[in-house]
Design a protein around this motif. Structure first.
Motif, PDB file in Angstrom:
ATOM      1  N   ILE A 214       8.420 -17.114  50.495  1.00 28.20           N
ATOM      2  CA  ILE A 214       8.072 -18.503  50.298  1.00 28.20           C
ATOM      3  C   ILE A 214       6.739 -18.866  51.072  1.00 28.20           C
ATOM      4  O   ILE A 214       6.023 -19.717  50.593  1.00 28.20           O
ATOM      5  CB  ILE A 214       9.233 -19.303  50.406  1.00 28.20           C
ATOM      6  CG1 ILE A 214       9.982 -19.383  51.646  1.00 28.20           C
ATOM      7  CG2 ILE A 214      10.172 -19.331  49.167  1.00 28.20           C
ATOM      8  CD1 ILE A 214      11.018 -20.235  51.880  1.00 28.20           C
ATOM      9  N   ARG A 215       6.856 -18.301  52.118  1.00 23.63           N
ATOM     10  CA  ARG A 215       5.502 -18.565  53.221  1.00 23.63           C
ATOM     11  C   ARG A 215       4.210 -18.093  52.468  1.00 23.63           C
ATOM     12  O   ARG A 215       3.442 -18.660  52.495  1.00 23.63           O
ATOM     13  CB  ARG A 215       5.760 -18.117  54.494  1.00 23.63           C
ATOM     14  CG  ARG A 215       6.849 -18.659  55.270  1.00 23.63           C
ATOM     15  CD  ARG A 215       6.750 -18.192  56.620  1.00 23.63           C
ATOM     16  NE  ARG A 215       7.623 -17.527  57.141  1.00 23.63           N
ATOM     17  CZ  ARG A 215       8.137 -16.522  58.311  1.00 23.63           C
ATOM     18  NH1 ARG A 215       7.194 -16.561  59.005  1.00 23.63           N
ATOM     19  NH2 ARG A 215       9.080 -15.898  58.475  1.00 23.63           N
TER      20      ARG A 215
ATOM     21  N   SER B 168      13.500 -13.886  56.295  1.00 21.42           N
ATOM     22  CA  SER B 168      14.214 -14.268  54.762  1.00 21.42           C
ATOM     23  C   SER B 168      13.041 -15.114  54.076  1.00 21.42           C
ATOM     24  O   SER B 168      13.440 -15.308  52.996  1.00 21.42           O
ATOM     25  CB  SER B 168      15.542 -14.801  55.152  1.00 21.42           C
ATOM     26  OG  SER B 168      15.232 -15.887  55.733  1.00 21.42           O
ATOM     27  N   THR B 169      12.327 -15.724  55.001  1.00 25.32           N
ATOM     28  CA  THR B 169      11.401 -16.617  54.243  1.00 25.32           C
ATOM     29  C   THR B 169       9.978 -16.003  54.164  1.00 25.32           C
ATOM     30  O   THR B 169       9.099 -16.908  53.610  1.00 25.32           O
ATOM     31  CB  THR B 169      11.158 -18.117  55.061  1.00 25.32           C
ATOM     32  OG1 THR B 169      10.805 -17.747  56.272  1.00 25.32           O
ATOM     33  CG2 THR B 169      12.666 -18.517  55.159  1.00 25.32           C
ATOM     34  N   TYR B 170       9.581 -14.873  54.335  1.00 22.89           N
ATOM     35  CA  TYR B 170       8.438 -14.493  53.990  1.00 22.89           C
ATOM     36  C   TYR B 170       7.760 -14.741  52.603  1.00 22.89           C
ATOM     37  O   TYR B 170       6.545 -14.955  52.485  1.00 22.89           O
ATOM     38  CB  TYR B 170       8.173 -12.863  54.276  1.00 22.89           C
ATOM     39  CG  TYR B 170       8.326 -12.408  55.640  1.00 22.89           C
ATOM     40  CD1 TYR B 170       8.299 -13.058  56.760  1.00 22.89           C
ATOM     41  CD2 TYR B 170       8.796 -10.944  56.023  1.00 22.89           C
ATOM     42  CE1 TYR B 170       8.319 -12.510  57.940  1.00 22.89           C
ATOM     43  CE2 TYR B 170       8.578 -10.601  57.061  1.00 22.89           C
ATOM     44  CZ  TYR B 170       8.589 -11.292  58.347  1.00 22.89           C
ATOM     45  OH  TYR B 170       8.605 -11.139  59.649  1.00 22.89           O
TER      46      TYR B 170
ATOM     47  N   MET C  27      13.050 -19.666  60.635  1.00 20.10           N
ATOM     48  CA  MET C  27      14.191 -19.111  59.826  1.00 20.10           C
ATOM     49  C   MET C  27      13.910 -17.402  59.881  1.00 20.10           C
ATOM     50  O   MET C  27      14.926 -16.827  59.670  1.00 20.10           O
ATOM     51  CB  MET C  27      14.497 -19.466  58.517  1.00 20.10           C
ATOM     52  CG  MET C  27      14.801 -20.903  58.393  1.00 20.10           C
ATOM     53  SD  MET C  27      14.742 -21.345  56.726  1.00 20.10           S
ATOM     54  CE  MET C  27      15.117 -23.115  56.874  1.00 20.10           C
TER      55      MET C  27
ATOM     56  N   TRP D  34      10.301 -22.806  57.918  1.00 21.61           N
ATOM     57  CA  TRP D  34      10.544 -21.513  57.604  1.00 21.61           C
ATOM     58  C   TRP D  34      10.413 -20.404  58.436  1.00 21.61           C
ATOM     59  O   TRP D  34      10.939 -19.393  58.455  1.00 21.61           O
ATOM     60  CB  TRP D  34       9.881 -21.270  56.007  1.00 21.61           C
ATOM     61  CG  TRP D  34      10.080 -22.071  55.112  1.00 21.61           C
ATOM     62  CD1 TRP D  34      11.223 -22.639  54.591  1.00 21.61           C
ATOM     63  CD2 TRP D  34       9.274 -22.514  54.105  1.00 21.61           C
ATOM     64  NE1 TRP D  34      11.430 -23.307  53.537  1.00 21.61           N
ATOM     65  CE2 TRP D  34       9.913 -23.268  52.805  1.00 21.61           C
ATOM     66  CE3 TRP D  34       7.912 -22.314  53.460  1.00 21.61           C
ATOM     67  CZ2 TRP D  34       9.564 -23.725  51.778  1.00 21.61           C
ATOM     68  CZ3 TRP D  34       7.382 -22.975  52.613  1.00 21.61           C
ATOM     69  CH2 TRP D  34       8.217 -23.613  51.572  1.00 21.61           C
TER      70      TRP D  34
END
Length: 145
Positions: free
Chosen positions: A79-80, A75-77, A72, A69
């Protein structure tokens, strides 16, 4: 740049663990000179995060997913952040559990200190469960929640 031996000493981790992490893809783009791993400050920071997540109970495959993530981008902030919030809650729950364990240990230390002074447990037993000194009562109650 750091050698694998230096990183092993810095983090008190076996070299085999660092090699395993590398083979699992947790250090993408790590520099190598003549096939020898060279850890930069970026890898050291990744290792701090890896160890934090591992100690919080996350498995290597899930840590690998987190690192993917990161690669990536922004865009994955969310979910992190969600992952860290979940692990934070798990650690907080474990801390609360261990604080109850600690309070039981403190209570039992006090209990046996009193029994040793008296030569028996009769007086302390007669105080149970609601007539202990305030601080001891707090320990007892928290340990029995």
């Amino acid at each position: 740049m750091y050698t694998i031996g230096q990183v092993s000493e810095l983090f008190d981790l076996p070299i085999s663990t660092l090699r395993y992490y590398d083979k699992q893809g947790l250090f993408p783009g790590m520099a190598r000179e003549s096939g020898i791993r060279k850890f930069s400050d970026k890898e050291l920071e990744r290792l701090r995060v890896i160890e934090c997540l591992k100690k919080s109970g996350l498995e290597i495959k899930d840590i690998k997913q987190f690192m993917d993530w990161c690669e990536m981008g922004s865009s994955t902030y969310s979910i992190r952040k969600e992952l860290f919030e979940k692990q934070k809650e798990a650690v907080e729950a474990e801390i609360e559990h261990m604080n109850r364990v600690l309070d039981m240990l403190k209570f039992k230390c006090w209990y046996y200190e009193q029994a040793m002074q008296d030569g028996n447990e009769d007086r302390v037993q007669s105080m149970m469960p609601d007539n202990f000194p305030y601080e001891i009562q707090r320990l007892y109650d928290h340990a029995h929640e």
